[in-house]
Design a protein around this motif. Structure first.
Motif, PDB file in Angstrom:
ATOM      1  N   LEU A 102      52.948  37.097  31.025  1.00 45.35           N
ATOM      2  CA  LEU A 102      52.535  37.366  32.394  1.00 45.35           C
ATOM      3  C   LEU A 102      51.882  36.145  33.016  1.00 45.35           C
ATOM      4  CD1 LEU A 102      50.964  40.881  31.818  1.00 45.35           C
ATOM      5  CD2 LEU A 102      53.239  40.362  32.680  1.00 45.35           C
ATOM      6  N   GLY A 103      51.951  36.078  34.302  1.00 40.30           N
ATOM      7  CA  GLY A 103      51.122  35.144  35.049  1.00 40.30           C
ATOM      8  C   GLY A 103      51.583  33.713  35.035  1.00 40.30           C
ATOM      9  N   ALA A 104      52.864  33.413  35.114  1.00 38.39           N
ATOM     10  CA  ALA A 104      53.296  32.034  35.266  1.00 38.39           C
ATOM     11  C   ALA A 104      52.734  31.473  36.562  1.00 38.39           C
ATOM     12  CB  ALA A 104      54.819  31.973  35.280  1.00 38.39           C
ATOM     13  N   GLY A 105      52.094  30.335  36.487  1.00 36.13           N
ATOM     14  CA  GLY A 105      51.298  29.862  37.617  1.00 36.13           C
ATOM     15  C   GLY A 105      52.007  28.858  38.486  1.00 36.13           C
ATOM     16  N   PRO A 106      51.419  28.595  39.646  1.00 39.46           N
ATOM     17  CA  PRO A 106      51.957  27.583  40.544  1.00 39.46           C
ATOM     18  C   PRO A 106      51.579  26.192  40.065  1.00 39.46           C
ATOM     19  CG  PRO A 106      49.942  28.520  41.441  1.00 39.46           C
ATOM     20  CD  PRO A 106      50.245  29.275  40.191  1.00 39.46           C
ATOM     21  N   ALA A 155      46.236  24.726  41.115  1.00 38.77           N
ATOM     22  CA  ALA A 155      45.299  25.837  40.982  1.00 38.77           C
ATOM     23  C   ALA A 155      44.656  26.143  42.321  1.00 38.77           C
ATOM     24  CB  ALA A 155      44.229  25.478  39.950  1.00 38.77           C
ATOM     25  N   ALA A 156      44.303  27.398  42.491  1.00 35.12           N
ATOM     26  CA  ALA A 156      43.668  27.850  43.729  1.00 35.12           C
ATOM     27  C   ALA A 156      42.344  28.521  43.406  1.00 35.12           C
ATOM     28  CB  ALA A 156      44.584  28.830  44.462  1.00 35.12           C
ATOM     29  N   THR A 157      41.487  28.635  44.422  1.00 34.64           N
ATOM     30  CA  THR A 157      40.246  29.389  44.312  1.00 34.64           C
ATOM     31  C   THR A 157      40.354  30.627  45.184  1.00 34.64           C
ATOM     32  OG1 THR A 157      38.903  27.422  43.863  1.00 34.64           O
ATOM     33  CG2 THR A 157      37.757  29.377  44.699  1.00 34.64           C
ATOM     34  N   LEU A 158      40.161  31.782  44.596  1.00 37.69           N
ATOM     35  CA  LEU A 158      40.220  33.052  45.315  1.00 37.69           C
ATOM     36  C   LEU A 158      38.798  33.587  45.439  1.00 37.69           C
ATOM     37  CD1 LEU A 158      42.983  32.640  43.637  1.00 37.69           C
ATOM     38  CD2 LEU A 158      43.364  35.047  44.143  1.00 37.69           C
ATOM     39  N   ASN A 159      38.362  33.866  46.642  1.00 36.26           N
ATOM     40  CA  ASN A 159      36.987  34.265  46.901  1.00 36.26           C
ATOM     41  C   ASN A 159      36.876  35.784  47.044  1.00 36.26           C
ATOM     42  OD1 ASN A 159      35.529  31.670  47.107  1.00 36.26           O
ATOM     43  ND2 ASN A 159      37.003  31.301  48.756  1.00 36.26           N
ATOM     44  N   VAL A 160      35.863  36.337  46.381  1.00 35.03           N
ATOM     45  CA  VAL A 160      35.587  37.770  46.418  1.00 35.03           C
ATOM     46  C   VAL A 160      34.137  37.963  46.845  1.00 35.03           C
ATOM     47  CG1 VAL A 160      35.516  39.905  45.088  1.00 35.03           C
ATOM     48  CG2 VAL A 160      37.227  38.154  44.523  1.00 35.03           C
ATOM     49  N   CYS A 161      33.917  38.824  47.834  1.00 27.44           N
ATOM     50  CA  CYS A 161      32.551  39.165  48.231  1.00 27.44           C
ATOM     51  C   CYS A 161      32.608  40.489  49.005  1.00 27.44           C
ATOM     52  CB  CYS A 161      31.901  38.072  49.071  1.00 27.44           C
ATOM     53  SG  CYS A 161      32.709  37.708  50.630  1.00 27.44           S
ATOM     54  N   PRO A 162      31.484  41.175  49.176  1.00 32.25           N
ATOM     55  CA  PRO A 162      31.526  42.496  49.827  1.00 32.25           C
ATOM     56  C   PRO A 162      32.091  42.479  51.238  1.00 32.25           C
ATOM     57  CG  PRO A 162      29.474  42.207  48.634  1.00 32.25           C
ATOM     58  CD  PRO A 162      30.164  40.879  48.614  1.00 32.25           C
ATOM     59  N   ALA A 188      37.573  42.033  48.745  1.00 38.63           N
ATOM     60  CA  ALA A 188      36.294  42.740  48.645  1.00 38.63           C
ATOM     61  C   ALA A 188      36.057  43.269  47.235  1.00 38.63           C
ATOM     62  CB  ALA A 188      36.247  43.902  49.635  1.00 38.63           C
ATOM     63  N   GLU A 189      37.084  43.305  46.410  1.00 39.69           N
ATOM     64  CA  GLU A 189      36.962  43.713  45.020  1.00 39.69           C
ATOM     65  C   GLU A 189      37.684  42.689  44.140  1.00 39.69           C
ATOM     66  OE1 GLU A 189      35.271  45.918  43.462  1.00 39.69           O
ATOM     67  OE2 GLU A 189      34.553  47.247  45.057  1.00 39.69           O
ATOM     68  N   ILE A 190      37.389  42.751  42.834  1.00 38.60           N
ATOM     69  CA  ILE A 190      37.931  41.745  41.922  1.00 38.60           C
ATOM     70  C   ILE A 190      39.383  42.057  41.557  1.00 38.60           C
ATOM     71  CG2 ILE A 190      37.607  40.633  39.678  1.00 38.60           C
ATOM     72  CD1 ILE A 190      34.635  41.443  39.880  1.00 38.60           C
ATOM     73  N   ALA A 191      39.740  43.320  41.416  1.00 39.85           N
ATOM     74  CA  ALA A 191      41.089  43.675  40.964  1.00 39.85           C
ATOM     75  C   ALA A 191      42.196  43.107  41.847  1.00 39.85           C
ATOM     76  CB  ALA A 191      41.216  45.195  40.848  1.00 39.85           C
ATOM     77  N   PRO A 192      42.108  43.201  43.182  1.00 44.75           N
ATOM     78  CA  PRO A 192      43.165  42.602  43.997  1.00 44.75           C
ATOM     79  C   PRO A 192      43.255  41.083  43.847  1.00 44.75           C
ATOM     80  CG  PRO A 192      41.912  44.201  45.271  1.00 44.75           C
ATOM     81  CD  PRO A 192      41.163  43.986  44.011  1.00 44.75           C
ATOM     82  N   ALA A 193      42.105  40.444  43.632  1.00 46.66           N
ATOM     83  CA  ALA A 193      42.136  38.992  43.422  1.00 46.66           C
ATOM     84  C   ALA A 193      42.845  38.658  42.114  1.00 46.66           C
ATOM     85  CB  ALA A 193      40.713  38.443  43.429  1.00 46.66           C
ATOM     86  N   LEU A 194      42.594  39.449  41.075  1.00 46.12           N
ATOM     87  CA  LEU A 194      43.293  39.234  39.804  1.00 46.12           C
ATOM     88  C   LEU A 194      44.796  39.435  39.959  1.00 46.12           C
ATOM     89  CD1 LEU A 194      40.853  41.013  37.329  1.00 46.12           C
ATOM     90  CD2 LEU A 194      41.467  38.589  37.293  1.00 46.12           C
ATOM     91  N   ALA A 195      45.178  40.423  40.746  1.00 39.42           N
ATOM     92  CA  ALA A 195      46.603  40.690  40.954  1.00 39.42           C
ATOM     93  C   ALA A 195      47.300  39.527  41.650  1.00 39.42           C
ATOM     94  CB  ALA A 195      46.779  41.972  41.759  1.00 39.42           C
ATOM     95  N   ALA A 196      46.549  38.800  42.468  1.00 36.26           N
ATOM     96  CA  ALA A 196      47.129  37.673  43.211  1.00 36.26           C
ATOM     97  C   ALA A 196      47.006  36.352  42.469  1.00 36.26           C
ATOM     98  CB  ALA A 196      46.441  37.558  44.577  1.00 36.26           C
ATOM     99  N   ALA A 197      46.229  36.312  41.392  1.00 35.16           N
ATOM    100  CA  ALA A 197      45.923  35.052  40.725  1.00 35.16           C
ATOM    101  C   ALA A 197      47.061  34.586  39.826  1.00 35.16           C
ATOM    102  CB  ALA A 197      44.650  35.203  39.908  1.00 35.16           C
ATOM    103  N   HIS A 198      47.084  33.283  39.584  1.00 35.94           N
ATOM    104  CA  HIS A 198      48.018  32.653  38.669  1.00 35.94           C
ATOM    105  C   HIS A 198      47.239  31.841  37.633  1.00 35.94           C
ATOM    106  CE1 HIS A 198      50.388  33.353  42.362  1.00 35.94           C
ATOM    107  NE2 HIS A 198      51.401  33.556  41.524  1.00 35.94           N
ATOM    108  N   ASP A 199      47.927  31.448  36.576  1.00 35.56           N
ATOM    109  CA  ASP A 199      47.284  30.624  35.556  1.00 35.56           C
ATOM    110  C   ASP A 199      46.619  29.404  36.188  1.00 35.56           C
ATOM    111  OD1 ASP A 199      48.069  32.294  33.522  1.00 35.56           O
ATOM    112  OD2 ASP A 199      49.781  31.068  32.901  1.00 35.56           O
ATOM    113  N   GLY A 200      45.382  29.160  35.769  1.00 33.72           N
ATOM    114  CA  GLY A 200      44.647  27.993  36.245  1.00 33.72           C
ATOM    115  C   GLY A 200      43.787  28.250  37.457  1.00 33.72           C
TER     116      GLY A 200
END
Length: 543
Positions: free
Chosen positions: A27-31, A34-41, A47-59
């Motif tokens: 899973l998770g072959a990356g671009p 690397a990118a930074t995905l920001n999560v905060c209320p 606004a939650e961590i799970a959607p950020a994980l779903a969008a994340a790639h290796d690195g």
């Protein structure tokens, strides 16, 4: 016998460690970048961590702002999770709160977590349960963090957790499976609880992290089904495990009720892979077995702080305090056996300890009213073998009491073979009592195990041994070196530039007192520039 293997545990239910039937896709072959995905209320892309994980790639890096976020997360890509600090970023709930990797995958991620608190996880079943036992809910591990095994059981994800807190997570099985062992009501039920804070089958590194107040088995308050409760804070099945600059405090592992047979490792239970602990404290952890089974059923409790199986090739402890931990077993039907209030390391492990303190750990073993069984307790600081240097063993205690049977207590500090250098073993205490049976108490400081011991430039002082009963003996206020039934057989003893002073034996009328300093029987003793003095009631028996 008092030592068991992980394979034995699984074999008790007639099963093997079987990997998943088919490897899962990578899973998770990356671009490329690397990118930074920001999560905060509010005000961030997520606004939650799970959607950020779903969008994340290796690195990628997932930066998590202050706030409380939902747990129940799965990290299946190689990312960094960076919080705003353990007091600010809270990941709460789920069972486990965070799973890193996937059970049976052909490739597992490399993940780092920093600056978060992981809390309030409740795990009642784990992905290992059905492959191991054929049922959900029988094998439950990893209340806070779960790192499952890969497809061929050679490891799991590589995980580093730093500057974080893992606290208040709980683990208890929700079902049992029958074994091929006989209990009074039929086949003995098996149900496993472990890794209240973290369960790891991969490579785990903890740095500047606190793992506290996690609970497994009946200690969780969720159920009393567990037959086995191991690792109130951490279980490490395949390793390696590295702990540095960290605090492991106030964790609990207990098995109580008709199924209860094993409680091991109030803080850490390591079954495989290398273990290294440095610059850390492991304090106030507790493991307990409250049994109601006859002697025909295998039972034991060991490792108030740490239990290390013989499959662990090496263990290194340095500049670490192991303080105020306890192991306890009671039995209302048969025998009781508890040992190693601090550290239990099985033979087969290459062990070294240096520049550390092992203090105020406790062993308590008791057969209760209604039981005619015997009680045995030993090794207040621990059962160890290997090389120890510049370490203090102080204030550890062993207590064994039997309502109607015999009581045996020994090794206020150590059951040991190997080499001890420039260390202090003082103010440790052993006590055995029984109103009806025979009592034996011995080895206020050290009980010498099978390959013998060499003690150099060390001090053994103010250790005590006491026995109360109608008949029996108290032997070896400092060192006991003779065979004990189902215990250490003794071995060659060498004392070099070492002082054995101010140790004492005591007992009720009818108790034989022998060897206030040393008790030696049929074993060679070599004394070089050493002092045996001011012990009570005598200096040495058998010298």
């Amino acid at each position: 016998m008092r030592r068991r293997r992980l394979a034995d545990m699984i074999a008790r239910i007639g099963l093997l460690l079987v990997p998943a039937t088919a490897a899962l896709p990578v899973l998770g072959a990356g671009p490329a970048f690397a990118a930074t995905l920001n999560v905060c209320p509010s005000g961030c892309p997520y606004a939650e961590i799970a959607p950020a994980l779903a969008a994340a790639h290796d690195g990628d890096t997932i930066k998590i702002g202050a706030g409380t976020y939902d747990g129940g997360l799965t990290v299946d890509v190689s990312v960094k999770l960076v919080g705003a600090g353990a007091n600010s970023t809270i990941i709460s709930g789920g069972g486990p709160v965070v799973t890193i990797g996937e059970f049976g995958a052909s490739s597992e991620p490399t993940v780092s977590i920093a600056g978060v608190t992981i809390t309030d996880g409740i795990t009642r079943s784990s992905p290992e349960s059905t492959p191991f036992t054929g049922e959900e809910g029988v094998f439950a591990v990893g209340g806070g963090v779960e790192i499952p095994p890969n497809a061929d059981f050679s490891g799991g994800a590589t995980v580093t957790i730093s500057n974080s807190v893992i606290r208040g997570n709980r683990v208890a099985p929700s079902d049992t499976a029958p074994t091929d062992l006989d209990c009074p009501g039929g086949p003995c039920p098996f149900a496993f609880a472990g890794g209240g804070g973290i369960d790891s089958w991969g490579t785990l590194t903890l740095s500047n992290t606190t793992v506290s107040d996690n609970r497994v088995g009946s200690a969780s308050g969720l159920s009393a089904l567990a037959s086995d409760a191991d690792g109130g804070a951490i279980t490490s099945f395949l390793g390696p495990l590295r702990v540095s600059g960290s605090v492991i405090h106030g964790n609990r592992a207990s098995a109580t009720g008709p199924n209860a047979r094993f409680a091991e490792g109030g803080a850490i239970a390591a079954f495989g892979g290398t273990v290294k602990v440095a610059d850390s404290s492991i304090t106030g952890n507790h493991a307990a077995l409250v049994a109601s089974l006859p002697d025909s059923v295998e039972m034991l409790a060991n490792g108030g702080a740490i239990h290390v199986a013989g499959e662990v090739p090496t263990m290194r402890i340095s500049t670490t305090r192991i303080d105020g931990n306890s192991i306890r077993m009671t039995n209302s039907v048969g025998d009781s056996e508890a040992f190693s209030g601090g550290i239990h390391v099985n033979p087969g492990t290459d062990f070294t300890m240096s520049n550390s303190v092992v203090a105020d750990n406790r062993v308590n073993s008791a057969t209760l009213a209604g039981s005619s069984g015997n009680a045995e307790g030993d090794s207040g600081a621990g059962e160890l073998q290997g090389t120890i240097s510049n370490t203090r063993f102080t204030g550890n205690t062993v207590t064994a009491s039997s309502a109607a049977g015999d009581a045996t207590a020994f090794a206020g500090a150590l059951m040991y073979f190997g080499s001890i250098t420039t260390s202090v073993i003082s103010d440790n205490h052993v006590h055995a009592s029984s109103p009806k049976g025979t009592v034996f108490a011995g080895a206020g400081a050290i009980a010498v195990d099978e390959l013998g011991a060499t003690v150099r430039t060390s001090q053994l002082s103010a250790n005590t041994v006491g026995a109360n009963g109608a008949s029996g003996s108290a032997q070896g206020g400092g060192i006991f070196n003779a065979p004990i039934t189902d215990g250490p057989p003794g071995g060659p003893l060498k004392l070099v530039d070492t002082r054995v002073t101010g140790n004492a034996l005591s007992g009720s009328p009818g108790i034989a007192l022998q060897g206030g300093g040393l008790f030696i029987e049929n074993e060679p003793l070599t004394l070089t520039h050493s002092v045996i003095a001011n012990n009570s009631p005598d200096q040495c028996f058998g010298c």
